[in-house]
Design a protein around this motif. Structure first.
Motif, PDB file in Angstrom:
ATOM      1  N   LEU A 264       0.828  -1.200   0.000  1.00  0.00           N
ATOM      2  CA  LEU A 264       0.000   0.000   0.000  1.00  0.00           C
ATOM      3  C   LEU A 264       0.866   1.256   0.000  1.00  0.00           C
ATOM      4  O   LEU A 264       1.980   1.269   0.506  1.00  0.00           O
ATOM      5  CB  LEU A 264      -0.912   0.010   1.227  1.00  0.00           C
ATOM      6  CG  LEU A 264      -1.886  -1.159   1.378  1.00  0.00           C
ATOM      7  CD1 LEU A 264      -2.743  -0.963   2.618  1.00  0.00           C
ATOM      8  CD2 LEU A 264      -2.746  -1.314   0.150  1.00  0.00           C
ATOM      9  N   ILE A 265       0.321   2.304  -0.607  1.00  0.00           N
ATOM     10  CA  ILE A 265       0.997   3.601  -0.631  1.00  0.00           C
ATOM     11  C   ILE A 265       0.837   4.265   0.735  1.00  0.00           C
ATOM     12  O   ILE A 265      -0.274   4.335   1.277  1.00  0.00           O
ATOM     13  CB  ILE A 265       0.394   4.498  -1.723  1.00  0.00           C
ATOM     14  CG1 ILE A 265       0.576   3.851  -3.105  1.00  0.00           C
ATOM     15  CG2 ILE A 265       1.021   5.892  -1.694  1.00  0.00           C
ATOM     16  CD1 ILE A 265      -0.224   4.544  -4.192  1.00  0.00           C
ATOM     17  N   GLN A 285     -15.939  -0.143 -16.305  1.00  0.00           N
ATOM     18  CA  GLN A 285     -14.789  -0.244 -15.417  1.00  0.00           C
ATOM     19  C   GLN A 285     -15.232  -0.466 -13.970  1.00  0.00           C
ATOM     20  O   GLN A 285     -16.310  -0.039 -13.559  1.00  0.00           O
ATOM     21  CB  GLN A 285     -13.925   1.025 -15.490  1.00  0.00           C
ATOM     22  CG  GLN A 285     -12.959   1.052 -16.665  1.00  0.00           C
ATOM     23  CD  GLN A 285     -11.967   2.197 -16.537  1.00  0.00           C
ATOM     24  OE1 GLN A 285     -12.326   3.289 -16.119  1.00  0.00           O
ATOM     25  NE2 GLN A 285     -10.727   1.938 -16.917  1.00  0.00           N
ATOM     26  N   ILE A 286     -14.372  -1.152 -13.215  1.00  0.00           N
ATOM     27  CA  ILE A 286     -14.587  -1.342 -11.785  1.00  0.00           C
ATOM     28  C   ILE A 286     -13.412  -0.701 -11.063  1.00  0.00           C
ATOM     29  O   ILE A 286     -12.256  -0.989 -11.373  1.00  0.00           O
ATOM     30  CB  ILE A 286     -14.659  -2.839 -11.415  1.00  0.00           C
ATOM     31  CG1 ILE A 286     -15.744  -3.534 -12.236  1.00  0.00           C
ATOM     32  CG2 ILE A 286     -14.940  -3.006  -9.923  1.00  0.00           C
ATOM     33  CD1 ILE A 286     -15.773  -5.044 -12.049  1.00  0.00           C
ATOM     34  N   ILE A 287     -13.703   0.169 -10.119  1.00  0.00           N
ATOM     35  CA  ILE A 287     -12.658   0.845  -9.354  1.00  0.00           C
ATOM     36  C   ILE A 287     -12.685   0.272  -7.943  1.00  0.00           C
ATOM     37  O   ILE A 287     -13.729   0.265  -7.267  1.00  0.00           O
ATOM     38  CB  ILE A 287     -12.869   2.379  -9.316  1.00  0.00           C
ATOM     39  CG1 ILE A 287     -12.856   2.944 -10.736  1.00  0.00           C
ATOM     40  CG2 ILE A 287     -11.777   3.044  -8.481  1.00  0.00           C
ATOM     41  CD1 ILE A 287     -14.168   2.908 -11.460  1.00  0.00           C
ATOM     42  N   HIS A 288     -11.548  -0.250  -7.501  1.00  0.00           N
ATOM     43  CA  HIS A 288     -11.415  -0.822  -6.163  1.00  0.00           C
ATOM     44  C   HIS A 288     -10.522   0.069  -5.319  1.00  0.00           C
ATOM     45  O   HIS A 288      -9.551   0.635  -5.828  1.00  0.00           O
ATOM     46  CB  HIS A 288     -10.774  -2.216  -6.228  1.00  0.00           C
ATOM     47  CG  HIS A 288     -11.493  -3.175  -7.118  1.00  0.00           C
ATOM     48  ND1 HIS A 288     -12.499  -3.995  -6.665  1.00  0.00           N
ATOM     49  CD2 HIS A 288     -11.328  -3.471  -8.436  1.00  0.00           C
ATOM     50  CE1 HIS A 288     -12.930  -4.749  -7.664  1.00  0.00           C
ATOM     51  NE2 HIS A 288     -12.238  -4.453  -8.750  1.00  0.00           N
ATOM     52  N   TRP A 289     -10.837   0.184  -4.038  1.00  0.00           N
ATOM     53  CA  TRP A 289      -9.955   0.902  -3.128  1.00  0.00           C
ATOM     54  C   TRP A 289      -9.742   0.084  -1.869  1.00  0.00           C
ATOM     55  O   TRP A 289     -10.574  -0.731  -1.477  1.00  0.00           O
ATOM     56  CB  TRP A 289     -10.521   2.281  -2.778  1.00  0.00           C
ATOM     57  CG  TRP A 289     -11.891   2.258  -2.167  1.00  0.00           C
ATOM     58  CD1 TRP A 289     -12.236   2.072  -0.865  1.00  0.00           C
ATOM     59  CD2 TRP A 289     -13.133   2.429  -2.878  1.00  0.00           C
ATOM     60  NE1 TRP A 289     -13.598   2.118  -0.702  1.00  0.00           N
ATOM     61  CE2 TRP A 289     -14.177   2.342  -1.915  1.00  0.00           C
ATOM     62  CE3 TRP A 289     -13.464   2.673  -4.214  1.00  0.00           C
ATOM     63  CZ2 TRP A 289     -15.516   2.480  -2.270  1.00  0.00           C
ATOM     64  CZ3 TRP A 289     -14.791   2.791  -4.556  1.00  0.00           C
ATOM     65  CH2 TRP A 289     -15.798   2.696  -3.591  1.00  0.00           C
ATOM     66  N   ILE A 290      -8.592   0.289  -1.266  1.00  0.00           N
ATOM     67  CA  ILE A 290      -8.244  -0.373  -0.013  1.00  0.00           C
ATOM     68  C   ILE A 290      -7.432   0.620   0.799  1.00  0.00           C
ATOM     69  O   ILE A 290      -6.588   1.334   0.249  1.00  0.00           O
ATOM     70  CB  ILE A 290      -7.443  -1.673  -0.262  1.00  0.00           C
ATOM     71  CG1 ILE A 290      -6.887  -2.227   1.047  1.00  0.00           C
ATOM     72  CG2 ILE A 290      -6.329  -1.470  -1.259  1.00  0.00           C
ATOM     73  CD1 ILE A 290      -6.197  -3.570   0.894  1.00  0.00           C
ATOM     74  N   ILE A 356      -2.086   7.526   6.544  1.00  0.00           N
ATOM     75  CA  ILE A 356      -2.917   6.471   5.964  1.00  0.00           C
ATOM     76  C   ILE A 356      -2.058   5.626   5.027  1.00  0.00           C
ATOM     77  O   ILE A 356      -0.980   6.051   4.596  1.00  0.00           O
ATOM     78  CB  ILE A 356      -4.123   7.032   5.161  1.00  0.00           C
ATOM     79  CG1 ILE A 356      -3.618   7.896   3.996  1.00  0.00           C
ATOM     80  CG2 ILE A 356      -5.083   7.795   6.045  1.00  0.00           C
ATOM     81  CD1 ILE A 356      -4.685   8.179   2.970  1.00  0.00           C
ATOM     82  N   LYS A 357      -2.531   4.429   4.762  1.00  0.00           N
ATOM     83  CA  LYS A 357      -1.988   3.583   3.700  1.00  0.00           C
ATOM     84  C   LYS A 357      -3.148   3.261   2.769  1.00  0.00           C
ATOM     85  O   LYS A 357      -4.246   2.929   3.231  1.00  0.00           O
ATOM     86  CB  LYS A 357      -1.395   2.287   4.266  1.00  0.00           C
ATOM     87  CG  LYS A 357      -0.190   2.475   5.174  1.00  0.00           C
ATOM     88  CD  LYS A 357       0.297   1.115   5.671  1.00  0.00           C
ATOM     89  CE  LYS A 357       1.499   1.264   6.589  1.00  0.00           C
ATOM     90  NZ  LYS A 357       1.969  -0.073   7.092  1.00  0.00           N
ATOM     91  N   TYR A 358      -2.916   3.348   1.473  1.00  0.00           N
ATOM     92  CA  TYR A 358      -4.029   3.112   0.557  1.00  0.00           C
ATOM     93  C   TYR A 358      -3.531   2.617  -0.803  1.00  0.00           C
ATOM     94  O   TYR A 358      -2.342   2.720  -1.142  1.00  0.00           O
ATOM     95  CB  TYR A 358      -4.847   4.392   0.364  1.00  0.00           C
ATOM     96  CG  TYR A 358      -4.179   5.421  -0.518  1.00  0.00           C
ATOM     97  CD1 TYR A 358      -4.524   5.536  -1.870  1.00  0.00           C
ATOM     98  CD2 TYR A 358      -3.190   6.272  -0.010  1.00  0.00           C
ATOM     99  CE1 TYR A 358      -3.903   6.476  -2.674  1.00  0.00           C
ATOM    100  CE2 TYR A 358      -2.574   7.207  -0.811  1.00  0.00           C
ATOM    101  CZ  TYR A 358      -2.930   7.304  -2.146  1.00  0.00           C
ATOM    102  OH  TYR A 358      -2.311   8.227  -2.951  1.00  0.00           O
ATOM    103  N   LYS A 359      -4.457   2.093  -1.575  1.00  0.00           N
ATOM    104  CA  LYS A 359      -4.185   1.741  -2.964  1.00  0.00           C
ATOM    105  C   LYS A 359      -5.502   1.753  -3.713  1.00  0.00           C
ATOM    106  O   LYS A 359      -6.553   1.390  -3.159  1.00  0.00           O
ATOM    107  CB  LYS A 359      -3.519   0.370  -3.067  1.00  0.00           C
ATOM    108  CG  LYS A 359      -3.011   0.046  -4.474  1.00  0.00           C
ATOM    109  CD  LYS A 359      -2.129  -1.192  -4.479  1.00  0.00           C
ATOM    110  CE  LYS A 359      -0.698  -0.828  -4.775  1.00  0.00           C
ATOM    111  NZ  LYS A 359       0.180  -2.012  -4.941  1.00  0.00           N
ATOM    112  N   ILE A 360      -5.445   2.165  -4.980  1.00  0.00           N
ATOM    113  CA  ILE A 360      -6.627   2.197  -5.836  1.00  0.00           C
ATOM    114  C   ILE A 360      -6.336   1.365  -7.083  1.00  0.00           C
ATOM    115  O   ILE A 360      -5.295   1.526  -7.715  1.00  0.00           O
ATOM    116  CB  ILE A 360      -6.984   3.648  -6.229  1.00  0.00           C
ATOM    117  CG1 ILE A 360      -7.307   4.466  -4.970  1.00  0.00           C
ATOM    118  CG2 ILE A 360      -8.163   3.665  -7.204  1.00  0.00           C
ATOM    119  CD1 ILE A 360      -7.432   5.963  -5.221  1.00  0.00           C
TER     120      ILE A 360
END
Length: 367
Positions: A264-265, A285-290, A356-360
């Motif tokens: 994760l970023i 399109q499908i956009i996922h986030w975590i 935060i830590k995240y990724k898209i």
């Protein structure tokens, strides 16, 4: 009544005797096998008869009765990418298969010939069912089904490619190996699992889905409800230490540094500031986030703006995040072109930056 030997209702016994009478000599077999096909077809004799005869023809065409006399297909290639083991038995006496499924190199698996992968799966099934015969003799009771334990640690979007393989082998299992599944237990399921399960579950009949057990990252101890600790490898929370190891482990598969969440970023949001990601989307399109938030001061929200309009729609209401070590995930399906905006803000903090830590992820829908 369960529909197993020794637990048949009068109607079930009648169906069994009718099926035995209608089968030609070349298709004669034991009652336990016929009952598997009858249970799979809700004791509808004609449907069970058709499925059973088709299975017999399939086994003959594929020389399945002799498959274990030959080396397992793709042995070298599989052992380079899959950590697995055929390990002891569960509390019901069923043979256990264990696998670090989330660590499989999906790209390398998809490069292998599908025919060889299918043959490997058939070889695996036959090995497991040979083990049921051995355990039946050991425990003095009829054991027909198996248990699988799949550790999903490391599951990522690349594994979605493998669903095409799953579709093929699951059809084989339901057509020619009915009522052979005892339990399939998924452990350490990550945030991505529910999305993949939504795709997979419609491929399975209701009775099969009922045999699946899903355990989160803090629930692995529940495996002991199904397996005695001395029969469960240490990495699954048991105390078994087989000489030479309980299972084949691919080098690096137990390395915690390879955890999905380590990819994760990391970002620091200053007090009173906002981190905003705008993602242009095309239809389908499908956009996922975590993300993982280190502070409840952080607010998270998602908004959607269809192309050609000034209005926005709330996908996720902007609100304070939960502080947890487990990632929080979500996704959005774009049914028209437009723009998705994902926001993290630290407006409620007066002077401290928050992390935060995240990724898209963005992918194209199959439909």
């Amino acid at each position: 009544m369960s529909g197993y030997l020794g637990d048949l209702s009068p109607d079930q016994l009648k169906a069994l005797n009718q099926l035995k009478d209608e089968l030609d000599t070349e298709y004669s077999t034991d009652e336990a096998t016929l009952l598997r096909f009858l249970r799979a077809r809700s004791f509808k004799v004609e449907a069970a008869k058709t499925q059973y005869i088709n299975q017999c023809k399939w086994r003959k065409e594929n020389d399945t009765d002799n498959i274990l006399e030959r080396p397992p297909p793709l042995e070298k290639e599989i052992m380079e990418i899959i950590s697995l083991g055929y390990h002891k038995y569960d509390r019901e006496g069923r043979p256990i298969y264990v696998e670090l499924t989330g660590k499989i190199d999906a790209n390398k698996l998809m490069q292998m010939p599908l025919k060889d992968i299918i043959d490997r799966h058939i070889w695996h099934n036959e090995k497991q069912f040979r083990r049921t015969e051995e355990l039946s003799k050991q425990f003095g009771k009829n054991i027909e089904t198996t248990t699988q334990i799949h550790d999903m640690t490391g599951l990522n979007f690349s594994h979605r490619k493998c669903l095409s393989i799953f579709k093929v082998v699951s059809k084989i299992d339901q057509d020619v190996y009915p009522e052979r599944m005892g339990k399939v237990i998924f452990v350490n399921v990550p945030w991505l699992f529910p999305m993949l399960w939504k795709i997979v579950s419609p491929l399975l009949d209701h009775n099969t889905r009922e045999k699946f057990v899903v355990l989160g990252t803090n629930e692995i101890h529940k495996l002991l409800d199904y397996v005695e600790p001395e029969n469960l490898p240490e990495i699954f929370g048991g105390i078994c230490k087989c000489p030479g190891g309980c299972m084949h482990i691919v080098p690096g598969h137990l390395d915690p540094a390879k955890s999905e969440t380590n990819n994760l970023i990391q970002a620091s949001i200053k007090a009173g500031k906002e981190l905003k990601q705008e993602i242009p989307c095309t239809k389908g399109q499908i956009i996922h986030w975590i993300y993982i938030s280190a502070s409840a001061d952080i607010k998270f929200g998602v908004h959607w703006q269809p192309e050609g309009t000034a209005q926005t729609e709330t996908v996720v209401q902007l609100e304070h995040t939960n502080v947890t070590a487990e990632p929080i995930e979500g996704h959005f399906d774009a049914n028209v072109n437009g723009k998705l905006t994902i926001k993290f803000n630290n407006f409620t903090s007066s002077w401290l930056a928050k992390g935060i830590k995240y990724k898209i992820f963005t992918e194209q829908s199959d439909t």
